[in-house]
Design an enzyme around this catalytic site. Structure first.
Site, PDB file in Angstrom:
ATOM      1  N   ASP A 553       0.833  -1.201   0.000  1.00  0.00           N
ATOM      2  CA  ASP A 553       0.000   0.000   0.000  1.00  0.00           C
ATOM      3  C   ASP A 553       0.874   1.259   0.000  1.00  0.00           C
ATOM      4  O   ASP A 553       2.042   1.223   0.389  1.00  0.00           O
ATOM      5  CB  ASP A 553      -0.913  -0.008   1.227  1.00  0.00           C
ATOM      6  CG  ASP A 553      -2.250   0.650   0.966  1.00  0.00           C
ATOM      7  OD1 ASP A 553      -2.338   1.457   0.019  1.00  0.00           O
ATOM      8  OD2 ASP A 553      -3.210   0.372   1.709  1.00  0.00           O
ATOM      9  N   GLU A 556       3.336   4.950  -3.827  1.00  0.00           N
ATOM     10  CA  GLU A 556       3.617   6.014  -4.804  1.00  0.00           C
ATOM     11  C   GLU A 556       5.016   6.642  -4.636  1.00  0.00           C
ATOM     12  O   GLU A 556       5.591   6.999  -5.674  1.00  0.00           O
ATOM     13  CB  GLU A 556       2.531   7.103  -4.703  1.00  0.00           C
ATOM     14  CG  GLU A 556       1.157   6.650  -5.100  1.00  0.00           C
ATOM     15  CD  GLU A 556       0.409   5.930  -3.970  1.00  0.00           C
ATOM     16  OE1 GLU A 556      -0.644   5.346  -4.239  1.00  0.00           O
ATOM     17  OE2 GLU A 556       0.896   5.945  -2.821  1.00  0.00           O
ATOM     18  N   ASP A 630      -7.823   4.202  -3.976  1.00  0.00           N
ATOM     19  CA  ASP A 630      -8.958   4.495  -3.102  1.00  0.00           C
ATOM     20  C   ASP A 630      -9.990   5.346  -3.831  1.00  0.00           C
ATOM     21  O   ASP A 630     -10.222   6.518  -3.506  1.00  0.00           O
ATOM     22  CB  ASP A 630      -8.469   5.193  -1.833  1.00  0.00           C
ATOM     23  CG  ASP A 630      -7.524   4.314  -1.029  1.00  0.00           C
ATOM     24  OD1 ASP A 630      -7.607   3.078  -1.163  1.00  0.00           O
ATOM     25  OD2 ASP A 630      -6.707   4.854  -0.260  1.00  0.00           O
TER      26      ASP A 630
END
Length: 954
Positions: A553, A556, A630
């Site tokens: 998760d 980035e 998300d």
């Protein structure tokens, strides 16, 4: 430092072609040809190099320096040196020829173009060279901001660039900013419908299309408030309680934590309603391109017409939406923005680009903020699959995923206890709903120990027993792992003492959102030793438990939500390789390498599976899938995932998924769930919630990875609707169908390795000659046989479908025939998604199963959809290890000949431990005269198969 290119759209070298060069102007060195540009203009290249990477692959490098820097590529794997090519100079044109393509350089300008072996033009750089270099220096390191432009015919189309959320499909004439952010995954690769691809080897912030930044409204328009006074729009802020505030706004730019400080200081955003209104007057005529940035509810009206219907996004993860409008110079046009902020902190912005000549806007333009030199790879192909095969030959092949990964994944944010997780899994088994994987999200650790990789013993008293119980129920477990560490953990200290932790968040004493808030940092995945430590910590704490898959998760990396671009760079740099300006986009690739190399280093007989929220070129080589982040729980978000997934597939990375149902939930749906829980009454919002999830599951069953996840309400199907409800019945139907299709689906997984195949396919891949499909981004092929048409509007019970030009199509449910080359409105009842099968399809279906390895596929039903020749290869292996890399697998080729109505089930090729030696095929035919619905009990011709070729007359 973003280069200021005022009113310049394309990178044009002003130099003229000054005549032919009579002397030799190139140097051949091994696999390359270096051309010295003879008439260098300011900002142009001094050297251009053509490197042959294969018969259809050419690496183009250019530099404004006297020699090439040649940094190590992060995305291209080591290649065998190619020396079999010819070089010819004709005047000032130098041409490199392979057996399939030719690449030429004009020595006077450095302009490059590509043709096929017969001299037919495939791609040409912008006339005059198309390359510009502007010096840039960051943290003492020098480089260049570069721009590269290619000519593009009017009928060209572009696909790829990763996955973005503006619901754009064909990027011809479009603009896209390439950076990594939650829900936005940037890959600097495009595929053209002219059957070539371009891969830009750059890791910085990039742009495709217009290289300019979007401008504040007051920089390109005269603004007038609602009273007609020049200089600003009118901003009206109506709080939930208290006095209305009206002020003049010369820009609408409240897009990050820094700029929202410019909102009215005393305005409580929670429950407020905000309106920006007035008129805009352009100084020139043409198409203006706008970008809307929003959190909360927003609508936009231009010239009193709605140009952005209501959209919503949660405050901590805003979204962008693009629209365009033709405006006339000197003509004032009414503009109105209605914004309802989400929570006490929210975001809204509207910026625009000035018009560009349509011919220039349609060109293929790349801009990179910082790189040492310009590097791009040209790959030609017979078709789009061939182009993507070239991409994977450069960036790495996509391994065969574990077979269980192709089953259903159940997840939620989050299972708070061991009992909750095991109870959810038991719920599937008790209800006989197929499932292979269950997921443990973040916060399974003690509250103050993020990054410790320890379990909170009060909630997860025996993690090993939990994993063992999951395995005993014939499921696998994936666990959430972040590159984030609280400063108090031993793991943080271990990174920090070696200099492998990004320091800005620590220096700024940033706190996260958990409990009272804790100080934290992210590790530097660009450092090879840091990657080894990251895996070592996972291996020591998680791997002994028997965990099967890894959920990477915030990769980035998203160190903090809603920051401006420059602060984001500060938070994730400097890296071990250089400044984060230069190395901004490849973090997820490096992080995936850590886990893939790490696991294969300790257990080379267990297939790796990673799911990551970001990605980059080459990600597929690390057995990694990406999910779309998300996203919101809105119909427009569901629709946007179709084009997002298709473009991600066209970026060369075959495994993609999404949060079925969306992740961030509108409060109205939460209220509807709570009312249902308390009273068992279904209000209007909850009725919509059920339909939204139903339609999303129907779509999700036909993407590479079938996975449900999101915030409350809970996402297990019995939590969404009771057993007798059509939502429940539909979801269970498609989940069971997915498992019936497993012989087909796993064969597609095999094809991604052996044939560089793409599972989720835009129609343009298979019907390139049909121009009607160039802009169809809401239908797709699932493998070679199924055409999927999701329903993405509330209440719709039909939708328009285009049937590409082919020999015909069959309704999967009824077996009725439909001709190709037609548009029709097709019924789409609540419980069903329109699903069609291409004539010529050979589809293997298995028996009902509860998990992928429940039993061998001893009986397979072969559905033959007649009307065209067809072929399919059934692929099988052990499903969990890497023995297929050593040749341990089996393939059964099947061919159908329409003229003779003959099916040949070919001789089995290969073998593997545990392989079925014999099986039964039941062959069921579907044709125009016999509308045969899909039915596991349908009668057909039964064949006993022992590996030898069988021929059937149908």
């Amino acid at each position: 430092m973003i280069m200021n290119m005022k009113n310049i759209f394309y990178c044009l070298l002003p130099g003229l072609l000054l005549g032919a060069c009579s002397n030799k102007v190139y140097e051949k060195t091994g696999d390359s040809v270096i051309v010295k540009v003879q008439h260098k203009e300011t900002g142009g290249p001094r050297l251009v190099r053509l490197q042959v990477m294969g018969d259809k692959l050419i690496h183009v490098s250019a530099t404004a320096d006297s020699k090439f820097a040649d940094p190590q590529s992060l995305i291209v794997v080591p290649q065998k040196k190619q020396t079999s090519f010819a070089v010819v100079q004709n005047g000032d044109t130098i041409t490199v020829s392979t057996e399939e393509v030719k690449a030429s350089v004009l020595a006077s300008t450095g302009e490059v173009w590509f043709t096929d072996k017969n001299g037919e033009l495939i791609l040409q750089e912008n006339k005059g060279g198309g390359k510009t270099f502007t010096p840039i220096e960051v943290e003492g390191t020098k480089g260049y901001t570069v721009c590269q432009v290619f000519e593009s015919p009017e009928d060209e189309a572009f696909y790829g660039l990763g996955q973005h959320q503006a619901d754009e499909f064909n990027y011809k004439g479009k603009n896209e900013e390439l950076f990594q952010y939650n829900t936005k995954v940037s890959v600097p690769f495009v595929v053209s419908n002219k059957n070539y691809g371009i891969l830009l080897d750059s890791y910085s912030f990039c742009r495709f299309g217009n290289p300019n930044d979007y401008s504040q409204l007051n920089r390109i328009f005269k603004l007038y408030d609602k009273t007609g006074q020049e200089g600003a729009l009118t901003g009206t802020y109506v709080p939930k309680k208290g006095e209305t505030l009206v002020r003049r706004e010369d820009s609408i730019y409240f897009e990050n934590l820094k700029t929202i400080e410019n909102l009215p200081k005393k305005l409580p955003l929670m429950g407020a309603k905000v309106t920006y209104e007035g008129e805009i007057e352009p100084a020139q005529t043409g198409e203006f391109k706008f970008i809307l940035y929003y959190a909360g509810y927003v609508k936009v009206y231009l010239n009193n017409e709605p140009v952005v219907p209501e959209r919503w996004r949660t405050a901590w993860n805003p979204n962008s939406y693009k629209f365009a409008a033709h405006l006339e110079a000197g003509k004032r046009v009414p503009l109105k923005i209605e914004w309802q902020p989400d929570g006490g902190q929210s975001y809204c912005g509207l910026r625009a680009l000035t018009p560009v000549n349509p011919e220039e806007q349609g060109k293929q333009s790349w801009w990179s903020e910082m790189t040492k030199q310009l590097d791009y790879y040209f790959m030609a192909g017979e078709n789009m699959d061939d182009v993507i095969s070239g991409y994977r030959s450069l960036t790495g092949k996509s391994p065969v995923m574990p077979k269980w990964a192709m089953g259903f994944w159940q997840s939620r944010e989050k299972y708070n206890t061991q009992e909750e997780m095991l109870g959810a899994l038991k719920g599937f088994r008790d209800r006989k709903i197929p499932l292979d994987n269950i997921v443990l999200d973040w916060n399974h650790w003690p509250e103050n120990a993020w990054g410790s990789h320890e379990f909170d013993k009060a909630r997860f008293p025996d993690p090993k027993a939990m994993v063992d119980s999951i395995h005993a129920m014939h499921a696998r477990m994936m666990i959430s792992v972040w590159p984030k560490f609280y400063v108090t953990t031993e793991h943080f200290k271990e990174f920090d003492e070696n200099g492998w932790m990004y320091q800005q968040s620590v220096k700024d004493s940033l706190k996260d959102w958990v409990g009272p808030g804790y100080h934290y940092g992210f590790y530097d995945a660009y450092d090879p030793d840091a990657r080894k430590l990251f895996w070592k910590q996972m291996y020591e704490h998680y791997y002994p438990l028997g965990i099967d898959a890894w959920w990477m998760d915030a990769s980035e990396p998203n160190v903090r939500d809603c920051t401006d671009l420059e602060y984001r760079k500060a938070l994730c740099g400097p890296t071990a390789l250089g400044s984060s300006t230069e190395f901004f986009n490849a973090y997820a690739l490096m992080n995936a390498e850590a886990i893939y190399d790490g696991q294969r280093g300790v257990d080379n007989n267990k297939r790796v599976f990673l799911l990551t929220r970001s990605g980059f070129a080459g990600l597929q080589r690390y057995s990694t899938a990406t999910w779309s982040g998300d996203i919101g729980t809105r119909w427009e978000d569901m629709k946007a995932q179709i084009s997002a997934g298709l473009n991600f597939a066209m970026s060369g990375i075959p495994y993609w998924t999404m949060d079925i149902g969306g992740f961030c939930v509108e409060n109205r749906y939460v209220a509807g769930q709570k009312q249902w829980n308390a009273t068992k009454t279904e209000n209007a919002d909850y009725k919509e919630w059920r339909e939204l999830n139903t339609r999303w599951y129907q779509f999700g069953a036909f993407v590479p990875l079938y996975r449900a996840h999101g915030q409350y309400p809970f996402r297990e199907i019995w939590e969404i609707a009771p057993e007798g409800h059509p939502a429940y019945q539909s979801v269970v139907y498609y989940t069971k169908l997915r498992y019936n299709m497993m012989p087909y689906i796993y064969s597609l997984a095999g094809m991604t390795w052996f044939d560089d195949y793409t599972i989720m396919r835009p129609l343009v891949m298979d019907f390139t000659a049909d121009a009607e499909v160039n802009d169809i981004g809401d239908q797709f092929m699932f493998g070679p046989s199924f055409m999927v048409s999701p329903v993405y509007r509330y209440g719709d019970r039909s939708r328009e479908i285009y049937f590409p030009q082919a020999e015909g199509w069959y309704d999967f449910y009824s077996g009725k025939f439909q001709a190709g080359g037609e548009r029709k409105v097709i019924e789409a009842p609540y419980e069903r998604i329109p699903l069609y099968v291409r004539a010529g399809a050979i589809i293997p279906f298995g028996d009902d199963i509860q998990y992928t390895d429940e039993k061998p596929a001893e009986h397979i039903r072969l559905y033959i959809y007649q009307g065209a020749d067809g072929e399919f290869t059934l692929y099988e292996d052990e499903g969990v290890n890497y023995n297929y890399e050593q040749g341990m697998y089996a393939m059964i080729p099947m061919k159908y000949d329409e003229a003779t109505k003959t099916l040949v089930i070919g001789e089995r090729q290969g073998e593997f431990p545990g392989m079925l030696k014999e099986r039964t095929f039941t062959v069921v035919t579907v044709n125009k005269e016999k509308a045969q619905p899909f039915d596991l009990n349908a009668k057909g011709v039964t064949v006993k198969y022992n590996g030898s070729e069988q021929t059937l007359k149908l």
